[in-house]
Design a protein around this motif. Structure first.
Motif, PDB file in Angstrom:
ATOM      1  N   GLU A 123       0.795  -1.103  -0.007  1.00 41.20           N
ATOM      2  CA  GLU A 123       0.175   0.037   0.236  1.00 41.20           C
ATOM      3  C   GLU A 123       0.912   1.292   0.089  1.00 41.20           C
ATOM      4  O   GLU A 123       0.401   2.553  -0.327  1.00 41.20           O
ATOM      5  CB  GLU A 123      -1.116   0.013   1.284  1.00 41.20           C
ATOM      6  CG  GLU A 123      -1.685  -1.076   1.305  1.00 41.20           C
ATOM      7  CD  GLU A 123      -1.206  -2.235   2.271  1.00 41.20           C
ATOM      8  OE1 GLU A 123      -2.238  -2.918   2.666  1.00 41.20           O
ATOM      9  OE2 GLU A 123      -0.134  -2.456   2.260  1.00 41.20           O
ATOM     10  N   VAL A 150       1.559   2.129   6.785  1.00 42.17           N
ATOM     11  CA  VAL A 150       0.202   2.212   6.142  1.00 42.17           C
ATOM     12  C   VAL A 150      -0.641   3.615   6.652  1.00 42.17           C
ATOM     13  O   VAL A 150      -1.282   4.175   5.848  1.00 42.17           O
ATOM     14  CB  VAL A 150      -0.417   0.883   6.283  1.00 42.17           C
ATOM     15  CG1 VAL A 150      -2.083   0.802   6.162  1.00 42.17           C
ATOM     16  CG2 VAL A 150       0.141  -0.286   5.741  1.00 42.17           C
ATOM     17  N   GLU A 278     -10.069   7.027   2.927  1.00 37.55           N
ATOM     18  CA  GLU A 278     -10.113   6.508   1.479  1.00 37.55           C
ATOM     19  C   GLU A 278      -8.785   5.784   1.274  1.00 37.55           C
ATOM     20  O   GLU A 278      -8.546   5.364   0.021  1.00 37.55           O
ATOM     21  CB  GLU A 278     -10.125   7.852   0.571  1.00 37.55           C
ATOM     22  CG  GLU A 278     -11.465   8.582   0.756  1.00 37.55           C
ATOM     23  CD  GLU A 278     -12.635   7.758   0.385  1.00 37.55           C
ATOM     24  OE1 GLU A 278     -12.370   7.065  -0.719  1.00 37.55           O
ATOM     25  OE2 GLU A 278     -13.569   8.050   0.868  1.00 37.55           O
ATOM     26  N   ALA A 279      -7.882   5.557   2.302  1.00 42.80           N
ATOM     27  CA  ALA A 279      -6.442   5.185   2.016  1.00 42.80           C
ATOM     28  C   ALA A 279      -6.655   3.747   2.026  1.00 42.80           C
ATOM     29  O   ALA A 279      -7.277   2.923   2.730  1.00 42.80           O
ATOM     30  CB  ALA A 279      -5.441   5.680   3.098  1.00 42.80           C
ATOM     31  N   PRO A 280      -5.867   3.042   1.209  1.00 39.20           N
ATOM     32  CA  PRO A 280      -5.571   1.558   0.925  1.00 39.20           C
ATOM     33  C   PRO A 280      -5.147   0.890   2.355  1.00 39.20           C
ATOM     34  O   PRO A 280      -4.124   1.382   2.847  1.00 39.20           O
ATOM     35  CB  PRO A 280      -4.753   1.190  -0.077  1.00 39.20           C
ATOM     36  CG  PRO A 280      -3.944   2.539  -0.396  1.00 39.20           C
ATOM     37  CD  PRO A 280      -4.934   3.608   0.004  1.00 39.20           C
ATOM     38  N   GLY A 281      -5.741  -0.017   2.931  1.00 39.90           N
ATOM     39  CA  GLY A 281      -5.354  -0.856   4.010  1.00 39.90           C
ATOM     40  C   GLY A 281      -5.945  -0.214   5.392  1.00 39.90           C
ATOM     41  O   GLY A 281      -5.761  -0.955   6.317  1.00 39.90           O
ATOM     42  N   CYS A 282      -6.466   0.990   5.154  1.00 31.36           N
ATOM     43  CA  CYS A 282      -6.713   1.606   6.560  1.00 31.36           C
ATOM     44  C   CYS A 282      -8.097   1.547   6.790  1.00 31.36           C
ATOM     45  O   CYS A 282      -9.088   1.561   5.673  1.00 31.36           O
ATOM     46  CB  CYS A 282      -6.457   3.146   6.368  1.00 31.36           C
ATOM     47  SG  CYS A 282      -4.658   3.521   6.309  1.00 31.36           S
ATOM     48  N   ALA A 304      -7.240  -5.273   8.200  1.00 34.41           N
ATOM     49  CA  ALA A 304      -6.819  -3.943   8.226  1.00 34.41           C
ATOM     50  C   ALA A 304      -6.099  -3.250   9.262  1.00 34.41           C
ATOM     51  O   ALA A 304      -5.747  -3.880   9.940  1.00 34.41           O
ATOM     52  CB  ALA A 304      -8.252  -3.091   8.328  1.00 34.41           C
ATOM     53  N   LYS A 331      -1.405  -8.394   9.088  1.00 33.91           N
ATOM     54  CA  LYS A 331      -0.592  -7.197   8.310  1.00 33.91           C
ATOM     55  C   LYS A 331       0.856  -7.126   8.768  1.00 33.91           C
ATOM     56  O   LYS A 331       1.782  -6.748   7.829  1.00 33.91           O
ATOM     57  CB  LYS A 331      -1.365  -5.865   8.538  1.00 33.91           C
ATOM     58  CG  LYS A 331      -0.860  -4.715   7.866  1.00 33.91           C
ATOM     59  CD  LYS A 331      -0.863  -5.028   6.370  1.00 33.91           C
ATOM     60  CE  LYS A 331      -0.010  -4.047   5.332  1.00 33.91           C
ATOM     61  NZ  LYS A 331       0.036  -4.662   3.888  1.00 33.91           N
ATOM     62  N   GLN A 339       0.493 -10.071   0.239  1.00 35.88           N
ATOM     63  CA  GLN A 339       0.318  -9.062  -0.736  1.00 35.88           C
ATOM     64  C   GLN A 339       1.551  -8.872  -1.547  1.00 35.88           C
ATOM     65  O   GLN A 339       1.192  -8.224  -2.724  1.00 35.88           O
ATOM     66  CB  GLN A 339       0.093  -7.879   0.128  1.00 35.88           C
ATOM     67  CG  GLN A 339      -1.402  -7.928   0.943  1.00 35.88           C
ATOM     68  CD  GLN A 339      -1.682  -6.679   1.636  1.00 35.88           C
ATOM     69  OE1 GLN A 339      -0.655  -6.513   2.624  1.00 35.88           O
ATOM     70  NE2 GLN A 339      -2.809  -6.112   1.643  1.00 35.88           N
ATOM     71  N   THR A 343       1.432  -8.820  -5.611  1.00 36.04           N
ATOM     72  CA  THR A 343       1.944  -7.637  -6.353  1.00 36.04           C
ATOM     73  C   THR A 343       2.924  -8.011  -7.462  1.00 36.04           C
ATOM     74  O   THR A 343       2.814  -7.413  -8.504  1.00 36.04           O
ATOM     75  CB  THR A 343       2.801  -6.587  -5.484  1.00 36.04           C
ATOM     76  OG1 THR A 343       1.999  -6.122  -4.076  1.00 36.04           O
ATOM     77  CG2 THR A 343       3.265  -5.493  -6.160  1.00 36.04           C
TER      78      THR A 343
END
Length: 357
Positions: A123, A150, A278-282, A304, A331, A339, A343
């Motif tokens: 992220e 993150v 709006e942030a990825p992973g949050c 998350a 995480k 992840q 990727t």
């Protein structure tokens, strides 16, 4: 014509061969669970451990795998190795595995500080993954660092972070299964008035907190605190100044962090809240009422990074304070490793060896 179409279909559905090294440990078992949960595109998953664990059974979805021995396993037919067997073992075996054209994603600290080994949180700095081909090794960050960056990345993009002061409240699972067993045994001993024994930790862990994680360094910091500083700089921005106090707490799973952030540019708590939503992973859970925040108990088993208690810091010109919680086995370790593998695949940086042949 039909035969050609059939070959194209086989190529399309062909999956990867993935080895999980350290499959009997906390993180290794979590890796197997996450590979199954996320339906990772595998043709085969191989459980690998030390020779003393040969034949030990571990679960992968609805399958049972028997562990192979790391000492003599041939990785030449494996595409991706998720390594979670400790730094010394990784130093010895990861280069050998990588030399067999198998990408190693290592969970230990063995390779994090090598300049030609990418240290990746997808992220945050997925673009840096391109450098993996130099050594065929990718490093997973420290568990406390992973969740922190993150949360920091979207705020850094908005207002440019100058300085971070973080205090961690880290669960015993970060120190392995023996540490979890010791907390359980000590807690039970206290309730039944038995003697309390400390082997894994320097002081009693049950109903206590210990302001030491890893060894002490010359400046009085611990190695865990040093790791956070160095890794945040490598992953996010070398200009960020960071100091940490890392504390072990009597929680089985889930790391928590109280984070003070100083920015170059103004940013309000409301702006930060909107950005992080709006942030990825949050995932923001921030109600200013009793219980309107996340604790490690709720974060356990979740993917998350949870952000709560976002507020402005009146002691600096442009400052925020927040509370950050995540499952350190997911995480902080296993999920991030998977992840990274995703990727590589999504960016078409690797293809299955069977397909390449």
């Amino acid at each position: 014509m039909r035969a050609a179409a059939m070959r194209r279909r086989v190529e399309t559905i062909m999956g990867f061969r993935v080895a999980v090294v350290g499959a009997t440990g906390n993180v290794g078992r979590e890796m197997l669970d996450i590979l199954a949960e996320r339906r990772f595109p595998v043709d085969e998953v191989i459980a690998v451990a030390s020779s003393r664990s040969i034949g030990t059974e571990v679960s992968f979805g609805d399958k049972t795998l028997k562990c192979k021995s790391l000492e003599n396993y041939d990785f030449s037919g494996v595409d991706i190795c998720l390594m979670s067997a400790g730094g010394a073992i990784s130093k010895e075996y990861s280069p050998r595995i990588a030399a067999q054209h198998c990408v190693v994603i290592d969970n230990s600290s063995a390779w994090r500080y090598e300049s030609d080994v990418p240290l990746i949180v997808p992220e945050v700095n997925a673009d840096a993954i391109i450098g993996f081909s130099k050594r065929n090794i990718i490093a997973n960050p420290n568990c406390s660092t992973a969740q922190l960056v993150v949360a920091l990345k979207p705020l850094h993009d908005k207002a440019k972070i100058l300085r971070v002061v973080v205090s961690t409240y880290q669960s015993v699972s970060g120190a392995g299964k023996e540490a979890m067993d010791e907390l359980f045994a000590q807690t039970r001993a206290i309730f039944v008035s038995d003697p309390v024994q400390s082997n894994k930790f320097p002081k009693r862990m049950a109903f206590n907190v210990i302001p030491q994680i890893d060894v002490f360094m010359e400046d009085g910091s611990t190695k865990e605190e040093w790791k956070m500083m160095v890794e945040v700089k490598k992953i996010l921005d070398p200009k960020i100044k960071l100091s940490a106090t890392c504390v072990r707490v009597p929680v089985f799973i889930g790391h928590s962090e109280a984070v003070n952030i100083e920015f170059e540019n103004p940013i309000s708590a409301d702006e930060a809240r909107d950005i992080l939503r709006e942030a990825p992973g949050c995932l923001v859970i921030d109600k200013r009422e009793p219980g309107g925040y996340i604790t490690p108990h709720e974060a356990a088993g979740e993917d998350a990074t949870y952000i709560s208690r976002i507020r402005e810091d009146p002691t600096v010109e442009n400052g925020l304070i927040l509370w950050c919680v995540a499952d350190n086995l997911r995480k902080g370790a296993a999920l991030n490793a998977v992840q990274i593998a995703e990727t590589l695949i999504n960016r078409k940086l690797i293809v299955p060896k069977q397909k390449a042949a």
